[in-house]
Design an enzyme around this catalytic site. Sequence first.
Site, mmCIF file in Angstrom:
data_model
loop_
_atom_site.group_PDB
_atom_site.id
_atom_site.type_symbol
_atom_site.label_atom_id
_atom_site.label_comp_id
_atom_site.label_asym_id
_atom_site.label_seq_id
_atom_site.Cartn_x
_atom_site.Cartn_y
_atom_site.Cartn_z
ATOM 1 N N ASN A 131 1.149 1.246 -16.650
ATOM 2 C CA ASN A 131 2.287 1.838 -15.952
ATOM 3 C C ASN A 131 3.147 0.776 -15.313
ATOM 4 O O ASN A 131 2.670 -0.241 -14.833
ATOM 5 C CB ASN A 131 1.820 2.884 -14.921
ATOM 6 C CG ASN A 131 1.649 2.309 -13.540
ATOM 7 O OD1 ASN A 131 2.619 2.180 -12.784
ATOM 8 N ND2 ASN A 131 0.427 1.933 -13.189
ATOM 9 N N PHE A 173 6.920 2.233 -7.796
ATOM 10 C CA PHE A 173 7.004 3.007 -6.544
ATOM 11 C C PHE A 173 8.142 4.030 -6.566
ATOM 12 O O PHE A 173 8.943 4.123 -5.618
ATOM 13 C CB PHE A 173 7.191 2.104 -5.323
ATOM 14 C CG PHE A 173 6.047 1.169 -5.016
ATOM 15 C CD1 PHE A 173 4.801 1.325 -5.597
ATOM 16 C CD2 PHE A 173 6.209 0.132 -4.106
ATOM 17 C CE1 PHE A 173 3.754 0.457 -5.302
ATOM 18 C CE2 PHE A 173 5.175 -0.737 -3.795
ATOM 19 C CZ PHE A 173 3.965 -0.572 -4.400
ATOM 20 N N SER A 186 0.595 -4.038 -6.155
ATOM 21 C CA SER A 186 1.214 -3.444 -7.337
ATOM 22 C C SER A 186 1.977 -4.534 -8.084
ATOM 23 O O SER A 186 2.688 -5.328 -7.467
ATOM 24 C CB SER A 186 2.177 -2.330 -6.929
ATOM 25 O OG SER A 186 3.020 -2.049 -8.033
ATOM 26 N N ASN A 219 4.446 -3.960 -9.994
ATOM 27 C CA ASN A 219 5.735 -3.412 -10.432
ATOM 28 C C ASN A 219 6.870 -3.535 -9.430
ATOM 29 O O ASN A 219 7.962 -3.038 -9.665
ATOM 30 C CB ASN A 219 5.550 -1.940 -10.824
ATOM 31 C CG ASN A 219 4.551 -1.803 -11.952
ATOM 32 O OD1 ASN A 219 4.586 -2.585 -12.899
ATOM 33 N ND2 ASN A 219 3.642 -0.837 -11.843
ATOM 34 N N THR A 220 6.585 -4.147 -8.275
ATOM 35 C CA THR A 220 7.650 -4.419 -7.303
ATOM 36 C C THR A 220 7.780 -5.930 -7.199
ATOM 37 O O THR A 220 6.825 -6.588 -6.779
ATOM 38 C CB THR A 220 7.292 -3.809 -5.923
ATOM 39 O OG1 THR A 220 7.237 -2.387 -6.063
ATOM 40 C CG2 THR A 220 8.322 -4.171 -4.861
ATOM 41 N N LYS A 255 -5.266 -3.204 -0.089
ATOM 42 C CA LYS A 255 -5.581 -3.064 -1.525
ATOM 43 C C LYS A 255 -5.179 -4.330 -2.272
ATOM 44 O O LYS A 255 -4.033 -4.774 -2.195
ATOM 45 C CB LYS A 255 -4.845 -1.843 -2.095
ATOM 46 C CG LYS A 255 -5.221 -1.535 -3.544
ATOM 47 C CD LYS A 255 -4.745 -0.156 -3.945
ATOM 48 C CE LYS A 255 -5.067 0.180 -5.383
ATOM 49 N NZ LYS A 255 -4.655 1.532 -5.767
ATOM 50 N N ASN A 297 -6.205 -2.819 -7.725
ATOM 51 C CA ASN A 297 -5.019 -2.236 -8.342
ATOM 52 C C ASN A 297 -5.070 -2.511 -9.853
ATOM 53 O O ASN A 297 -6.091 -2.967 -10.367
ATOM 54 C CB ASN A 297 -3.769 -2.847 -7.699
ATOM 55 C CG ASN A 297 -2.657 -1.818 -7.584
ATOM 56 O OD1 ASN A 297 -2.361 -1.121 -8.555
ATOM 57 N ND2 ASN A 297 -2.049 -1.706 -6.424
HETATM 58 C C1 LIG Z 1 0.324 5.961 -13.449
HETATM 59 C C2 LIG Z 1 -0.292 5.158 -12.342
HETATM 60 C C3 LIG Z 1 0.379 5.007 -11.137
HETATM 61 C C4 LIG Z 1 -0.165 4.265 -10.102
HETATM 62 N N1 LIG Z 1 0.496 4.147 -8.923
HETATM 63 C C5 LIG Z 1 -0.075 3.476 -7.889
HETATM 64 C C6 LIG Z 1 0.563 3.396 -6.636
HETATM 65 O O1 LIG Z 1 1.648 3.948 -6.419
HETATM 66 N N2 LIG Z 1 -0.047 2.688 -5.653
HETATM 67 C C7 LIG Z 1 -1.262 2.062 -5.825
HETATM 68 O O2 LIG Z 1 -1.784 1.450 -4.885
HETATM 69 N N3 LIG Z 1 -1.899 2.151 -6.998
HETATM 70 C C8 LIG Z 1 -1.339 2.835 -8.026
HETATM 71 N N4 LIG Z 1 -1.990 2.924 -9.219
HETATM 72 C C9 LIG Z 1 -3.291 2.215 -9.378
HETATM 73 C C10 LIG Z 1 -4.481 3.130 -9.114
HETATM 74 O O3 LIG Z 1 -4.494 3.611 -7.799
HETATM 75 C C11 LIG Z 1 -5.789 2.366 -9.388
HETATM 76 O O4 LIG Z 1 -5.898 1.295 -8.464
HETATM 77 C C12 LIG Z 1 -5.864 1.802 -10.794
HETATM 78 O O5 LIG Z 1 -5.275 2.681 -11.719
HETATM 79 C C13 LIG Z 1 -7.308 1.533 -11.236
HETATM 80 O O6 LIG Z 1 -8.061 2.733 -11.247
HETATM 81 P P1 LIG Z 1 -8.365 3.569 -12.601
HETATM 82 O O7 LIG Z 1 -8.876 2.574 -13.614
HETATM 83 O O8 LIG Z 1 -9.383 4.598 -12.207
HETATM 84 O O9 LIG Z 1 -7.086 4.161 -13.003
HETATM 85 C C14 LIG Z 1 -1.444 3.655 -10.273
HETATM 86 C C15 LIG Z 1 -2.133 3.824 -11.484
HETATM 87 C C16 LIG Z 1 -1.573 4.568 -12.510
HETATM 88 C C17 LIG Z 1 -2.350 4.718 -13.798
#
Ligand SMILES: Cc1cc2nc3c(=O)[nH]c(=O)nc-3n(C[C@H](O)[C@H](O)[C@H](O)COP(=O)(O)O)c2cc1C
Length: 350
Positions: free
Chosen positions: A116, A120, A181, A183-184, A214, A243
């Site tokens: 992704n 934000f 993140s 992405n910022t 985090k 993350n």
């Molecule tokens: C579509 C998507 C959007 C995410 N948005 C955020 C976010 O806004 N803030 C954040 O701290 N992590 C975000 N994450 C990261 C997740 O919180 C998590 O740390 C990461 O996906 C690893 O966990 P997983 O393997 O179970 O997905 C996002 C992940 C995905 C897939």
Amino acid sequence: MSYKLLRALLFRLDPETAHNLALRSLGLMQGIPSACRSVGQRLTVTDRRLRQEIWDLEFGNPIGMAAGFDKNGNVAKAVAALGFGFVEVGTVTPRPQPGNPRPRIFRFPAEETLQNALGFNNRGMAAMKKGLAGQRGAGVPLGINIGKNKDTPVERAEEDYAVLFRELSECCDYFVVNISSPNTPGLRSLQEARIVQSLVRQGREITPRPILVKLAPDLEESVAVELGQAAVDAGAAGIVLTNTTTDYSLVAGADRVGGLSGRVLKQRSFELLECLAAELFGRCLLVSVGGVDSAKEAYRRLRAGASLLQIYTALIFQGPSLVREINRGLGELMARDGVESLEEVIGADR
Ligand SMILES: Cc1cc2nc3c(=O)[nH]c(=O)nc-3n(C[C@H](O)[C@H](O)[C@H](O)COP(=O)(O)O)c2cc1C
């Protein structure tokens, strides 16, 4: 309808469209209290062995919804009804922002991985505050994950976090400072001991809520440990690991954008947990996230030193009954090992 069938339909849609459909369905469910209750009864595992009291809050089980699923906090109550022990909403920024251009979520079904590059996208803190006001008593602890606006210069990032701590303190049970993140632009440059300490100290002056930090999985292990220590020295209650990753070599054919989550992140997330647990176990709470997709993996993370776990990507690939499956499975693994409480499990492999 089985999730296998539903998934086949959802996966024909663009990932973000499918996600918005899921949010809309959860929103509808949330509007009908009896529907929320009956889903909750079906999916929530009630097992006293899985309960923990942390920060004076009751966590019915250790599995939480990770940040990014409910960015605006619109459906926290419905998400809780899927059987989660806690829910984290956000990342929310002070002002609304649209995020990056679409398409910005990609699926890799063979690898059970998502990529992704959302950036934000959210409606800002005022909308979140309003939305959450009607949802207190979701029944589970609620965390808010906070981040800076894209157009706030990195040197002024602390001002964004300050206003978020101030404005949202009454709406949540804990905060997560997101500096990881991908992405910022510039956000990850906040992963510096001096800055982390300053962010946590400032937060502690503004809010009585526990503050967690985090981190990214792409940090050198020694740097991650140093940051964890710095955060805890400044009064952080915990560290969330991890993350998404920018190691694009993990997926053949992945473009070099955004962050990868899910199965390909599993081992890296686990290794970083082990590293931080070696230094910080007992000094702060460790929350493990990244590739948790089964009871076996959840048990491994708990035994490595995590007190709480979060999932996101596995939920997309396996469906909403995953939380129940993991919690039931944890109970079975505990029975196999003759342990009566999570306290005996957490950190047992260290
Ligand atoms: C579509 C998507 C959007 C995410 N948005 C955020 C976010 O806004 N803030 C954040 O701290 N992590 C975000 N994450 C990261 C997740 O919180 C998590 O740390 C990461 O996906 C690893 O966990 P997983 O393997 O179970 O997905 C996002 C992940 C995905 C897939």
